[in-house]
Design an enzyme around this catalytic site. Structure first.
Site, PDB file in Angstrom:
ATOM      1  N   SER A 247       0.793  -1.243   0.000  1.00  0.00           N
ATOM      2  CA  SER A 247       0.000   0.000   0.000  1.00  0.00           C
ATOM      3  C   SER A 247       0.815   1.278   0.000  1.00  0.00           C
ATOM      4  O   SER A 247       0.243   2.351  -0.191  1.00  0.00           O
ATOM      5  CB  SER A 247      -0.947   0.024   1.194  1.00  0.00           C
ATOM      6  OG  SER A 247      -2.149  -0.591   0.834  1.00  0.00           O
TER       7      SER A 247
ATOM      8  N   VAL B 180       1.090  -3.596   3.872  1.00  0.00           N
ATOM      9  CA  VAL B 180       1.073  -4.891   4.562  1.00  0.00           C
ATOM     10  C   VAL B 180       2.295  -5.759   4.254  1.00  0.00           C
ATOM     11  O   VAL B 180       2.473  -6.800   4.864  1.00  0.00           O
ATOM     12  CB  VAL B 180      -0.230  -5.683   4.284  1.00  0.00           C
ATOM     13  CG1 VAL B 180      -1.453  -4.952   4.811  1.00  0.00           C
ATOM     14  CG2 VAL B 180      -0.381  -6.020   2.811  1.00  0.00           C
TER      15      VAL B 180
END
Ligand code: GLU
Length: 317
Positions: free
Chosen positions: A75, A269
Site C-alpha cells: 500500500s 502490509v
C-alpha cells in the site's frame, strides 16, 4: 544484522544514536506482531526482519538493520499512484472520483462504499486506490508508472516481483469485489480487469527501506529531489499527498498515529513504512510483523521514538 551503517558522518552522530535506540525499541515490539498471510507470498517473509533508513536533504544516509532487503511495497504504492493521478489528471480530475475523508475502517473494507457513499472515501485505502488507478489505466502504462516510482524512490533497481504479483492476482478476491462494486455503481473510470492488473502490479514493486526513505525525503522537500534538483511532484500536489498521508495513511490507526507521531506517513502490509518529516528528512522502514491494523509493529514503535527524540511532530511548538 544490527550494525549501524552511515555513508557519511558529518553532523548526524546524535541521530545515529536515536536511530539505534529506535531500532532496539522496534525489535522489542516484533514478538507482538504477525506477518500478513492473506496474500500467500507475503507469508514467506522473515517476521524478525527489521531495517530503518533515514536520508536528509544533503543526501546523508543513515541505515540500520535490514535496510537493503527487498520487499513488496504494497500500500505504500498508493502514494505513488496518487502522485501520478494528480500529475496526469489534475486535482479536480482526481477528486471528482474519490473523496478525501478518513474511513475509520480497515484498508480493504467494502462496507461504507456500499452503504454510505458512491465514491471511495480516500486514495489511501484499497477502494480509493483502485478507483485512482482506474483514472490512470487508459493514460499511462505500467512501465511508465514503474519509471516514475524509480524516480520518486531514487532507486533504479525497483522491479516487479512476479511471484507476489501472481500470488495477489490469484487470491485478490476482495479487491475484485471492490472493482466490480465500483463498476456496478457506475463510478469506475477504466476497464475493471485492466485496472486490477495495474493495481496489483503497483502493489508488487520490490523496494527496500532506503527507497522509501528517498520517497519520504522528496515529499518532505516539496516534490523536488534535493540531490538531483529535479521537480518530480508539483508543490500543490505534495500538500495534498501529505495531508492524505497524515489523515489516512496508517489504516484505521491514522488518528492515534497522528497524535503520537505526527508525521505524514504511509504503511503497507508488506511491512513497509514511509515517513516524510520536516527537514527535509525522509524515513523508510521494513518490518513485516504487523499490528492488528496492518502497520509494521516495529516500524510504528521506532518512528514514535524517533519523532519524540527529534521533535518531528508537525504540531510541535
Ligand atoms: N495489495 C494489498 C491489497 O490490496 C495492499 C494492502 C495494503 O498494503 O494495505 O490487499
Amino acid at each position: 544484522m544490527n550494525t549501524l551503517k552511515t555513508e557519511q558522518h558529518d553532523g548526524i552522530k546524535s541521530i545515529e544514536q536515536v536511530l539505534r535506540d529506535a531500532y532496539d525499541a522496534g525489535l522489542r515490539a516484533i514478538p507482538y506482531g504477525r506477518v500478513a498471510d492473506y496474500i500467500p507470498e507475503l507469508a514467506k517473509a522473515d517476521p524478525n526482519a527489521f531495517g530503518i533508513c533515514m536520508i536528509d536533504g544533503d543526501g546523508r544516509t543513515c541505515s540500520i538493520g535490514d535496510a537493503g532487503t527487498r520487499f513488496s511495497v504494497q500500500s505504500v504504492s498508493k502514494v505513488i499512484i496518487l502522485a501520478a493521478a494528480l500529475k496526469f489528471r489534475g486535482f479536480d480530475g482526481t477528486f471528482s472520483h474519490v473523496m478525501m475523508e478518513p474511513s475509520g475502517d480497515s484498508f480493504n473494507s467494502i462496507l461504507k462504499l456500499d452503504t454510505r457513499s458512491n465514491l471511495p472515501f480516500n486514495p489511501m485505502i484499497n477502494a480509493g486506490a483502485i478507483q485512482t488507478v482506474s483514472l490512470l489505466v487508459d493514460h499511462i502504462s505500467f512501465e511508465e508508472l514503474l519509471d516514475y516510482a524509480r524516480l520518486l524512490c531514487r532507486d533504479g533497481g525497483i522491479t516487479l516481483d512476479e511471484k507476489v504479483y501472481r500470488s495477489e492476482a490469484e487470491t485478490g478476491d476482495r479487491n475484485r469485489a471492490i472493482v466490480y462494486l465500483l463498476k456496478s455503481k457506475g463510478v469506475l473510470q477504466g476497464d475493471p480487469e485492466r485496472t486490477l492488473e495495474l493495481y496489483f502490479k503497483m502493489c508488487s514493486l520490490a523496494v527496500n527501506a532506503k527507497s522509501l526513505a528517498a520517497l519520504g525525503l522528496i515529499i518532505s522537500n516539496g516534490g523536488v529531489d534535493p540531490i538531483e534538483g529535479a521537480r518530480l511532484i508539483g508543490a500543490d500536489n505534495v500538500r495534498t499527498i501529505k495531508s492524505l498521508m497524515f489523515t489516512c495513511g496508517m489504516y484505521d490507526y491514522s488518528g492515534e498515529f497522528g497524535v503520537r507521531v505526527g508525521v505524514p506517513s504511509k504503511s503497507g502490509v508488506g511491512g513497509g513504512l514511509v515517513c516524510s518529516a520536516h527537514g527535509p528528512l525522509g524515513f523508510g522502514f521494513y518490518g513485516p510483523a504487523l499490528d492488528p491494523y496492518g502497520n509494521s509493529i516495529a516500524a510504528v514503535k521506532a518512528m514514535e521514538h524517533i519523532s519524540k527524540e527529534l521533535g518531528l511532530h508537525v504540531f510541535n511548538y
